[in-house]
Design an enzyme around this catalytic site. Sequence first.
Site, PDB file in Angstrom:
ATOM      1  CB  THR A  78      -8.752   2.682  14.526  1.00 55.94           C
ATOM      2  OG1 THR A  78      -8.262   3.817  13.811  1.00 55.94           O
ATOM      3  CG2 THR A  78      -7.988   2.543  15.830  1.00 55.94           C
TER       4      THR A  78
ATOM      5  CB  CYS B 131      -0.933  -0.001   1.204  1.00 56.88           C
ATOM      6  SG  CYS B 131      -0.094  -0.111   2.804  1.00 56.88           S
TER       7      CYS B 131
ATOM      8  CD  GLU C 155       6.173  -1.946   8.079  1.00 52.02           C
ATOM      9  OE1 GLU C 155       5.634  -2.938   8.580  1.00 52.02           O
ATOM     10  OE2 GLU C 155       6.441  -1.853   6.874  1.00 52.02           O
TER      11      GLU C 155
ATOM     12  CB  ALA D 108     -17.200  -1.863  12.326  1.00 53.28           C
TER      13      ALA D 108
ATOM     14  CD  GLN E  52       4.071  -5.628   3.253  1.00 56.06           C
ATOM     15  OE1 GLN E  52       4.937  -4.758   3.327  1.00 56.06           O
ATOM     16  NE2 GLN E  52       2.779  -5.362   3.419  1.00 56.06           N
TER      17      GLN E  52
END
Length: 428
Positions: free
Chosen positions: A199, A50, A120, A196, A126
């Site tokens: 977050t 992304c 991260e 929902a 990935q």
Amino acid sequence: MTLLAFGINHNTASLDFREQVAFAPDQVQTALRMACHDAGLDEAVILSTCNRTELYVHGRGVEGNEGGRSALDCLKEWLVHFQDLSHGELDACHYSYQDGEAIEHMMRVASGLDSMVLGEPQILGQMKSAYAVACEAGTVGRYLHGAFHQTFSIAKRVRTETAIGENPVSVAYAAVSLAQQIFSDLKQDTALLVGAGETIELVARHLTEQKIGRLIVANRTLGRAHELAEKFSAEAILLADIPEHLHRADIVITSTASQLPLLGKGAVESALKKRRHKPMFMVDIAVPRDIETEVADLEDVYLYSVDDLKEVIDENMRSRQEAAEKARQIVTEGAGQYLQELRALGSVNTIKAFRQKAESLRNQELQKAIKALESGAAPELVVQQLARGLTNKLLHAPTKRLKQAGAAGENELLEFSNQLFDLTDKRD
């Protein structure tokens, strides 16, 4: 070496353009084969997330191909055509690195040093997935194989030798980490997630990864609650039903767009009585808040707001910045080591050819010696002739070249030959 890293990321391109450049999982293998064919490459790997799309390639075109265009030009042309992009937009936001800078960039990416959230951990997985897909597509050879394995090794060192990924730097992760400090084993606990949105979905993912016992998702619309619940094997309820289920929750995390509090002091008091005052951990991520501030006055309730989490995140980010300095040193060291090893490999073909030539000359002289012995020549003379003939043939080509160098004044070649043949201290 001819290694090229090319791409765009969250720092250089807008979300809209990143979406245009991104590769769908089911098209990556086809894209890899087409890139190799159309851009004149020998090897290629595509990383598409992304936040970034990057291509790591090796091939004859990296330093220029038969048509006179560099691999970068060929790669850009292929990408524009394959993804139907604008030349101008791609030119404005792409970056590229070659050889040493390329391998160092790969290591920085894999180590989380180039991520939107410093350190991260998902990016390493990935990259491993991207490498595996390219292996399946048949577009990974010796060069990218070595580059990626060295990259993975350095990323592992960064993870084990620094604290760059230990402290949470997202609201969702910080909330779950605080829950773990209060409930050391989440396997026996129940979490109620109110809302929902993105977050809450991220919170659900983190809790699932930590093996939470049960998940309940409460939302204004039951359809969206069911949609999220299905992803994480959770139970779906309406916001209006929260009072009936609140006593079941050991952990409550809220993030809605409500303009008024959804949980009041009275509802929480009732739930605590049913729980026989077993502690409840509550995190209110919403702005405006979903939980009345008076709830914090209740015993057996640990209530945190988004500001409390921000303090944790800021402190942890400072900790990651300190760890990042050590991580960068590891990356620089790893890239240098890889380049040194690669340069050493570059001599293998020359050494192999030299050995083959020497063995060929040896076999020729050996056959002559065997024939001489068979014809009755004296062994001592045969051995002398064997040694003389082999020496002359081995020295013929370099001697001829050294004479030419001397006549042409090529002093650097002469000096190099002294070092190569260890003659520095043996000249008259």
